[in-house]
Design a protein around this motif. Structure first.
Motif, PDB file in Angstrom:
ATOM      1  N   GLU A  54       0.842  -1.194   0.000  1.00 55.46           N
ATOM      2  CA  GLU A  54       0.000   0.000   0.000  1.00 55.46           C
ATOM      3  C   GLU A  54       0.876   1.242   0.000  1.00 55.46           C
ATOM      4  OE1 GLU A  54      -2.404   0.053   3.526  1.00 55.46           O
ATOM      5  OE2 GLU A  54      -3.504  -1.739   2.983  1.00 55.46           O
ATOM      6  N   ILE A  55       0.519   2.216  -0.811  1.00 49.25           N
ATOM      7  CA  ILE A  55       1.048   3.572  -0.686  1.00 49.25           C
ATOM      8  C   ILE A  55      -0.175   4.425  -0.407  1.00 49.25           C
ATOM      9  CG2 ILE A  55       2.204   5.505  -1.805  1.00 49.25           C
ATOM     10  CD1 ILE A  55       3.815   3.480  -3.420  1.00 49.25           C
ATOM     11  N   ILE A  56      -0.241   4.950   0.806  1.00 55.09           N
ATOM     12  CA  ILE A  56      -1.435   5.664   1.233  1.00 55.09           C
ATOM     13  C   ILE A  56      -1.051   6.936   1.988  1.00 55.09           C
ATOM     14  CG2 ILE A  56      -2.917   3.617   1.361  1.00 55.09           C
ATOM     15  CD1 ILE A  56      -2.389   3.529   4.359  1.00 55.09           C
ATOM     16  N   SER A  57      -1.987   7.853   2.021  1.00 56.31           N
ATOM     17  CA  SER A  57      -1.825   9.072   2.797  1.00 56.31           C
ATOM     18  C   SER A  57      -2.491   8.875   4.153  1.00 56.31           C
ATOM     19  CB  SER A  57      -2.474  10.247   2.064  1.00 56.31           C
ATOM     20  OG  SER A  57      -2.370  11.416   2.853  1.00 56.31           O
ATOM     21  N   PRO A  58      -1.956   9.503   5.185  1.00 52.84           N
ATOM     22  CA  PRO A  58      -2.663   9.445   6.465  1.00 52.84           C
ATOM     23  C   PRO A  58      -3.949  10.273   6.443  1.00 52.84           C
ATOM     24  CG  PRO A  58      -0.703  10.817   6.664  1.00 52.84           C
ATOM     25  CD  PRO A  58      -0.677  10.212   5.291  1.00 52.84           C
ATOM     26  N   TYR A  59      -4.142  11.042   5.357  1.00 54.24           N
ATOM     27  CA  TYR A  59      -5.311  11.902   5.227  1.00 54.24           C
ATOM     28  C   TYR A  59      -6.230  11.387   4.127  1.00 54.24           C
ATOM     29  CZ  TYR A  59      -1.774  14.806   7.429  1.00 54.24           C
ATOM     30  OH  TYR A  59      -0.777  15.266   8.247  1.00 54.24           O
ATOM     31  N   ASP A  60      -7.534  11.544   4.310  1.00 47.65           N
ATOM     32  CA  ASP A  60      -8.437  11.242   3.207  1.00 47.65           C
ATOM     33  C   ASP A  60      -8.269  12.318   2.138  1.00 47.65           C
ATOM     34  OD1 ASP A  60     -10.220  13.471   3.650  1.00 47.65           O
ATOM     35  OD2 ASP A  60     -11.325  12.313   5.124  1.00 47.65           O
ATOM     36  N   LYS A  61      -8.869  12.107   0.974  1.00 48.75           N
ATOM     37  CA  LYS A  61      -8.614  12.989  -0.168  1.00 48.75           C
ATOM     38  C   LYS A  61      -9.030  14.433   0.083  1.00 48.75           C
ATOM     39  CE  LYS A  61     -12.766  11.438  -2.546  1.00 48.75           C
ATOM     40  NZ  LYS A  61     -13.231  10.628  -3.646  1.00 48.75           N
ATOM     41  N   LEU A  62     -10.024  14.668   0.915  1.00 49.32           N
ATOM     42  CA  LEU A  62     -10.453  16.039   1.194  1.00 49.32           C
ATOM     43  C   LEU A  62      -9.559  16.704   2.238  1.00 49.32           C
ATOM     44  CD1 LEU A  62     -14.315  15.520   1.096  1.00 49.32           C
ATOM     45  CD2 LEU A  62     -12.784  16.290  -0.750  1.00 49.32           C
ATOM     46  N   PRO A  69      -0.085  23.339  -0.152  1.00 51.36           N
ATOM     47  CA  PRO A  69      -0.381  24.737  -0.481  1.00 51.36           C
ATOM     48  C   PRO A  69      -0.760  24.974  -1.952  1.00 51.36           C
ATOM     49  CG  PRO A  69       1.980  24.404  -0.376  1.00 51.36           C
ATOM     50  CD  PRO A  69       1.335  23.093   0.013  1.00 51.36           C
ATOM     51  N   TYR A  70      -0.714  23.929  -2.772  1.00 51.67           N
ATOM     52  CA  TYR A  70      -0.987  24.061  -4.205  1.00 51.67           C
ATOM     53  C   TYR A  70      -1.523  22.740  -4.739  1.00 51.67           C
ATOM     54  CZ  TYR A  70       3.715  22.160  -3.898  1.00 51.67           C
ATOM     55  OH  TYR A  70       4.803  21.401  -3.550  1.00 51.67           O
ATOM     56  N   GLU A  71      -1.894  22.730  -6.008  1.00 51.60           N
ATOM     57  CA  GLU A  71      -2.429  21.510  -6.631  1.00 51.60           C
ATOM     58  C   GLU A  71      -1.431  20.367  -6.488  1.00 51.60           C
ATOM     59  OE1 GLU A  71      -3.259  22.134 -10.755  1.00 51.60           O
ATOM     60  OE2 GLU A  71      -4.938  23.464 -10.353  1.00 51.60           O
ATOM     61  N   LYS A  72      -1.884  19.314  -5.870  1.00 54.15           N
ATOM     62  CA  LYS A  72      -1.061  18.109  -5.732  1.00 54.15           C
ATOM     63  C   LYS A  72      -2.028  16.941  -5.643  1.00 54.15           C
ATOM     64  CE  LYS A  72       2.697  16.166  -2.984  1.00 54.15           C
ATOM     65  NZ  LYS A  72       3.791  16.229  -3.942  1.00 54.15           N
ATOM     66  N   ALA A  73      -1.780  15.940  -6.431  1.00 53.39           N
ATOM     67  CA  ALA A  73      -2.689  14.792  -6.473  1.00 53.39           C
ATOM     68  C   ALA A  73      -2.567  13.953  -5.207  1.00 53.39           C
ATOM     69  CB  ALA A  73      -2.402  13.947  -7.702  1.00 53.39           C
ATOM     70  N   TRP A  74      -3.724  13.591  -4.673  1.00 59.16           N
ATOM     71  CA  TRP A  74      -3.816  12.612  -3.598  1.00 59.16           C
ATOM     72  C   TRP A  74      -3.907  11.250  -4.272  1.00 59.16           C
ATOM     73  CZ3 TRP A  74      -7.692   9.004  -2.934  1.00 59.16           C
ATOM     74  CH2 TRP A  74      -7.769   8.356  -1.704  1.00 59.16           C
ATOM     75  N   LEU A  75      -3.219  10.263  -3.730  1.00 58.56           N
ATOM     76  CA  LEU A  75      -3.346   8.932  -4.313  1.00 58.56           C
ATOM     77  C   LEU A  75      -3.378   7.866  -3.247  1.00 58.56           C
ATOM     78  CD1 LEU A  75      -0.440   7.147  -4.468  1.00 58.56           C
ATOM     79  CD2 LEU A  75       0.087   8.957  -6.037  1.00 58.56           C
ATOM     80  N   LYS A  76      -3.968   6.770  -3.645  1.00 62.59           N
ATOM     81  CA  LYS A  76      -4.033   5.575  -2.803  1.00 62.59           C
ATOM     82  C   LYS A  76      -3.788   4.393  -3.725  1.00 62.59           C
ATOM     83  CE  LYS A  76      -7.190   3.111   0.275  1.00 62.59           C
ATOM     84  NZ  LYS A  76      -8.546   3.144   0.864  1.00 62.59           N
ATOM     85  N   LEU A  77      -2.707   3.674  -3.483  1.00 61.17           N
ATOM     86  CA  LEU A  77      -2.351   2.512  -4.295  1.00 61.17           C
ATOM     87  C   LEU A  77      -2.372   1.278  -3.409  1.00 61.17           C
ATOM     88  CD1 LEU A  77      -1.246   1.159  -6.897  1.00 61.17           C
ATOM     89  CD2 LEU A  77       1.048   1.707  -6.051  1.00 61.17           C
ATOM     90  N   LEU A 110      -5.497   1.694  -8.117  1.00 65.86           N
ATOM     91  CA  LEU A 110      -4.932   3.035  -7.976  1.00 65.86           C
ATOM     92  C   LEU A 110      -6.058   4.052  -8.020  1.00 65.86           C
ATOM     93  CD1 LEU A 110      -2.558   5.043  -7.863  1.00 65.86           C
ATOM     94  CD2 LEU A 110      -2.419   4.860 -10.361  1.00 65.86           C
ATOM     95  N   ASN A 111      -6.167   4.852  -6.963  1.00 64.17           N
ATOM     96  CA  ASN A 111      -7.142   5.926  -6.890  1.00 64.17           C
ATOM     97  C   ASN A 111      -6.394   7.245  -6.820  1.00 64.17           C
ATOM     98  OD1 ASN A 111      -9.967   4.653  -6.435  1.00 64.17           O
ATOM     99  ND2 ASN A 111      -8.573   3.476  -5.147  1.00 64.17           N
ATOM    100  N   ILE A 112      -6.751   8.182  -7.696  1.00 69.24           N
ATOM    101  CA  ILE A 112      -6.103   9.484  -7.773  1.00 69.24           C
ATOM    102  C   ILE A 112      -7.184  10.555  -7.679  1.00 69.24           C
ATOM    103  CG2 ILE A 112      -4.653  11.011  -9.171  1.00 69.24           C
ATOM    104  CD1 ILE A 112      -3.752   8.415 -10.671  1.00 69.24           C
ATOM    105  N   TYR A 113      -6.933  11.580  -6.885  1.00 69.38           N
ATOM    106  CA  TYR A 113      -7.856  12.696  -6.754  1.00 69.38           C
ATOM    107  C   TYR A 113      -7.053  13.985  -6.874  1.00 69.38           C
ATOM    108  CZ  TYR A 113     -11.134  16.017  -4.613  1.00 69.38           C
ATOM    109  OH  TYR A 113     -11.964  17.087  -4.374  1.00 69.38           O
ATOM    110  N   LYS A 114      -7.503  14.873  -7.746  1.00 68.40           N
ATOM    111  CA  LYS A 114      -6.829  16.160  -7.940  1.00 68.40           C
ATOM    112  C   LYS A 114      -7.849  17.270  -7.757  1.00 68.40           C
ATOM    113  CE  LYS A 114      -3.702  18.650 -10.840  1.00 68.40           C
ATOM    114  NZ  LYS A 114      -3.536  19.103 -12.178  1.00 68.40           N
ATOM    115  N   ASP A 115      -7.524  18.226  -6.907  1.00 67.92           N
ATOM    116  CA  ASP A 115      -8.407  19.349  -6.624  1.00 67.92           C
ATOM    117  C   ASP A 115      -7.862  20.591  -7.331  1.00 67.92           C
ATOM    118  OD1 ASP A 115      -9.984  21.372  -5.574  1.00 67.92           O
ATOM    119  OD2 ASP A 115     -10.073  20.456  -3.581  1.00 67.92           O
TER     120      ASP A 115
END
Length: 188
Positions: A54-62, A69-77, A110-115
């Motif tokens: 797993e490559i995951i963030s400790p934070y959910d996508k929101l 501080p700028y556009e950066k894709a959140w991902l979960k693999l 692979l899940n990718i979210y870009k805001d």
């Protein structure tokens, strides 16, 4: 394992042959935003199997958006199984080297979210080929097979409609000759 006066000055201070290595619940903090986890690792002379990478963030996508501080894709693999055949792990001038004749990635998700509501990224973004060339590890992989994998890409626009989502399901593919070694040679 042999450790003696002829091996103590090497980057790996011993000689070995015929090994089997097993690890469980392995984790590594890649950055403040991403962690790497592997449930099981089994390695032997020429094979490496990773179970539940797993490559995951400790934070959910929101919540992730509050930490950049700028556009950066959140991902979960999530990759249930990765098999490396004909593999070898080595050190070359204090650089980690991974080589394999074949890598199989089974049922990756692979899940990718870009805001896009975030400010644009002000930094130069190199292409993937450059990032591979500049990795801190050396790779030499003959082929990578992606088997029955899913990719979900979601983009939140500056406007109000809900995020758009693109799904790629049951993706199969092959990547050949992934290599960043010997790049200074004339025949590379």
């Amino acid at each position: 394992i042999v450790i003696d006066s002829s091996t103590r000055d090497h980057s790996v201070p011993f000689n070995y042959s015929g090994y089997k290595l097993t690890g469980h619940e392995i984790s590594y903090r890649l950055s403040d935003l991403y962690h790497l986890k592997v449930r099981n690792l089994d390695a032997s002379d020429d094979q490496l199997v990773l179970d539940s990478l797993e490559i995951i963030s400790p934070y959910d996508k929101l919540e992730f958006q509050n930490h950049v501080p700028y556009e950066k894709a959140w991902l979960k693999l999530l990759v249930p199984k990765i098999e490396l055949s004909g593999s070898d792990i080595d050190y070359l001038s204090d650089t980690f080297v991974l080589s394999a004749t074949k890598v199989n990635l089974h049922k990756a998700d692979l899940n990718i979210y870009k805001d896009n509501r975030q400010p644009p990224n002000p930094f130069f973004k190199p292409l993937y080929s450059r990032m591979i060339r500049e990795l801190p590890v050396k790779l030499s992989i003959d082929s990578i097979s992606i088997v029955d994998s899913d990719i979900n890409f979601q983009v939140r626009t500056k406007d109000e409609p809900p995020p758009g989502i693109v799904y790629f399901q049951r993706v199969n593919g092959t990547i050949s000759n992934l290599n960043n070694m010997g790049m200074g040679q004339s025949d590379f």
